[in-house]
Design a protein around this motif. Structure first.
Motif, short mmCIF file in Angstrom:
data_model
loop_
_atom_site.label_atom_id
_atom_site.label_comp_id
_atom_site.label_asym_id
_atom_site.label_seq_id
_atom_site.Cartn_x
_atom_site.Cartn_y
_atom_site.Cartn_z
N ARG A 113 0.68 -1.25 0.07
CA ARG A 113 0.05 0.02 0.03
C ARG A 113 0.78 1.25 0.23
O ARG A 113 0.70 2.21 -0.71
N GLN A 158 -6.09 0.45 -7.18
CA GLN A 158 -6.76 0.54 -6.18
C GLN A 158 -7.76 -0.40 -5.67
O GLN A 158 -7.84 -1.14 -4.66
N ALA A 159 -8.62 -0.80 -6.78
CA ALA A 159 -9.40 -1.90 -6.33
C ALA A 159 -8.84 -3.03 -5.93
O ALA A 159 -9.26 -4.09 -4.90
N GLY A 162 -7.73 -3.05 -2.58
CA GLY A 162 -9.08 -3.54 -1.78
C GLY A 162 -9.09 -4.95 -1.69
O GLY A 162 -9.75 -5.77 -0.36
N VAL A 163 -9.23 -5.82 -2.74
CA VAL A 163 -9.17 -7.23 -2.61
C VAL A 163 -8.19 -8.11 -1.60
O VAL A 163 -8.38 -8.75 -0.94
N LEU A 165 -6.75 -6.65 0.80
CA LEU A 165 -7.07 -6.52 2.30
C LEU A 165 -7.78 -7.85 3.06
O LEU A 165 -7.34 -8.01 4.05
N VAL A 166 -8.62 -8.38 2.05
CA VAL A 166 -9.23 -9.32 2.71
C VAL A 166 -8.37 -10.98 2.85
O VAL A 166 -8.74 -11.40 3.84
N ALA A 168 -6.07 -11.04 4.87
CA ALA A 168 -5.61 -11.09 6.10
C ALA A 168 -6.41 -12.38 6.97
O ALA A 168 -6.02 -12.96 7.55
N GLU A 169 -7.85 -12.44 6.48
CA GLU A 169 -8.78 -13.46 7.05
C GLU A 169 -8.38 -14.83 6.70
O GLU A 169 -7.84 -15.13 5.63
N ARG A 170 -8.88 -15.61 7.58
CA ARG A 170 -8.77 -16.96 7.34
C ARG A 170 -10.00 -17.21 6.09
O ARG A 170 -10.90 -16.40 5.87
N GLN A 175 -13.66 -15.58 -1.12
CA GLN A 175 -14.18 -14.04 -1.24
C GLN A 175 -13.24 -13.23 -2.33
O GLN A 175 -13.49 -12.42 -2.98
N ARG A 178 -14.20 -14.05 -5.48
CA ARG A 178 -15.43 -13.31 -6.06
C ARG A 178 -15.15 -11.95 -6.28
O ARG A 178 -15.88 -11.37 -7.34
N LEU A 179 -14.45 -11.33 -5.26
CA LEU A 179 -14.36 -9.79 -5.43
C LEU A 179 -13.53 -9.43 -7.02
O LEU A 179 -13.98 -8.46 -7.50
N LEU A 182 -15.84 -9.79 -9.55
CA LEU A 182 -16.85 -8.46 -9.47
C LEU A 182 -16.24 -7.31 -10.11
O LEU A 182 -16.85 -6.62 -10.85
N LEU A 183 -14.99 -7.22 -10.03
CA LEU A 183 -14.16 -6.23 -10.35
C LEU A 183 -14.12 -6.32 -11.99
O LEU A 183 -14.27 -5.34 -12.77
N GLN B 158 -16.74 -5.28 1.47
CA GLN B 158 -15.12 -5.61 1.59
C GLN B 158 -14.76 -4.52 0.39
O GLN B 158 -13.70 -3.89 0.55
N GLY B 162 -12.11 -1.44 0.24
CA GLY B 162 -10.93 -1.18 -0.61
C GLY B 162 -11.33 0.47 -1.09
O GLY B 162 -10.12 1.09 -1.34
#
Lengths: 201, 201
Positions: A113, A158-159, A162-163, A165-166, A168-170, A175, A178-179, A182-183, B158, B162
């Motif tokens: 980032r 940038q988009a 955003g993706v 970032l996710v 970090a999660e288990r 997701q 999917r994102l 979507l993009l 999410q 972003g």
DNA sequence: CAGATTAGCGGAGGAGCCTCCGTTTTACAA
DNA sequence: TTGTAAAACGGAGGCTCCTCCGCTAATCTG
């Protein structure tokens, strides 16, 4: 003007220290994540903390120096994907790999980032490299009209951040995919030749 | 079973301290940003740092407690927008406001990131509230078929985070709006009634 | 080779984070 | 009122970040 060579070669001890630090950083980062203690790295390298900071003024500079090669490879991959896949598939695949790479390195997201932020003068080169790779992918896809003509590098970049970032999660993988889809659909929206490879819907 | 009242009312000094800290937090945060020193807040409140941490175990809990009311208002706004605008306009407008709000509070982005992470037990209520607001907006838009039927809250949330990452930069407004439009178009892609209000293209 | 000139070194120090635990205060009961 | 157990307090202490600056030694010059 032609010699970019002689702005005084660094002192040998400095050169040596730089490499020792880098080696320690690679070792420590890969074992403890990118948020490892910088003092620990300095200690392991056998130099003072001041020395570490002089060579690498921020955590980001150190981390990027440690992983520069891999990021470069990622950029080169773009060209290869363009040769072997259709323009939109290549774009989608490259984004997927980029996100996957960032996810694999715990702590990489905030660092990237900073690197990608246009504010920071320090990373102009690396940024240009990444920018170039993505730009090429987008252009091709626009040319064959599978994505909208106003798609641009900064927005897509940038988009993407955003993706990841996710990541970090288990259970991030699904997701994230999917994102990205979507993009891609956002990018396709309004394009002349609407081809989709969405899994959902 | 009916009395949710008597799990022992807090000691008065505790109650008092809680409020003093909160007041100091509001003052300090609004003046120095959400990454202000917690020790400074404790000092200003005239309590020990230990006391602050007992009441608010993390920076996030303190920040959210300080701004809870405003976030709730934002959620309530969703209902109002639904009454006055078309479903897709309402969705787009609400997202814009949310992003704008986060942008206005320097340092809010990473905090909201923690709050929204499903990992964290502490913020279940607040998360449910936000979730509810967005869910309602999405359902309406899906019902009249202006966005794809598989749109879901976590993904959109999410994607929004972003977008507000960008808000740290100068000149973020334009890019944020473009990204939200891109997101909206991704959501519209494949919907039956394709209405657009994109500015670009 | 001696002396001067800096680049480079390294760690002390100030600030913040967060935890832990001995001390104080409060609320309630006798 | 007085005694007491539990709740709450608060700050010392261990850790990290990052800066600053007096000292060291590599390189250059005569």
């Amino acid at each position: 003007m032609t010699d970019t060579q002689t702005p005084r070669p660094k002192r040998q001890d400095a050169q040596r220290n730089r490499e020792t630090i880098l080696a320690a950083a690679v070792a420590t980062f890969s074992q403890a994540g990118l948020d490892a203690s910088l003092e620990a790295i300095a200690r392991q390298a056998g130099v003072g903390i001041g020395t570490l900071y002089r060579h690498f003024p921020t955590r980001e500079t150190l981390a990027i120096a440690a992983y520069q090669h891999e990021v470069e490879q990622l950029c080169e991959k773009a060209a290869e994907l363009q040769r072997t896949l259709s323009p939109d598939q290549a774009l989608r695949e490259w984004m997927g790999r980029f996100v996957g790479y960032v996810a694999a390195k715990r702590g990489m997201a905030p660092i990237l980032r900073t690197v990608l932020s246009p504010e920071d003068e320090y990373f102009t080169d690396l940024r240009a490299q990444i920018h170039g790779a993505l730009d090429s992918l987008l252009r091709h896809a626009i040319q064959v009209e599978v994505i909208r003509p106003d798609a641009n590098v900064p927005d897509v970049m940038q988009a993407m951040s955003g993706v990841w970032l996710v990541s970090a999660e288990r259970e991030w993988r699904d997701q994230a995919e999917r994102l990205l889809d979507l993009l891609m659909d956002g990018l396709r929206y309004g394009a002349t030749n609407q081809t989709t490879n969405r899994r959902t819907l």
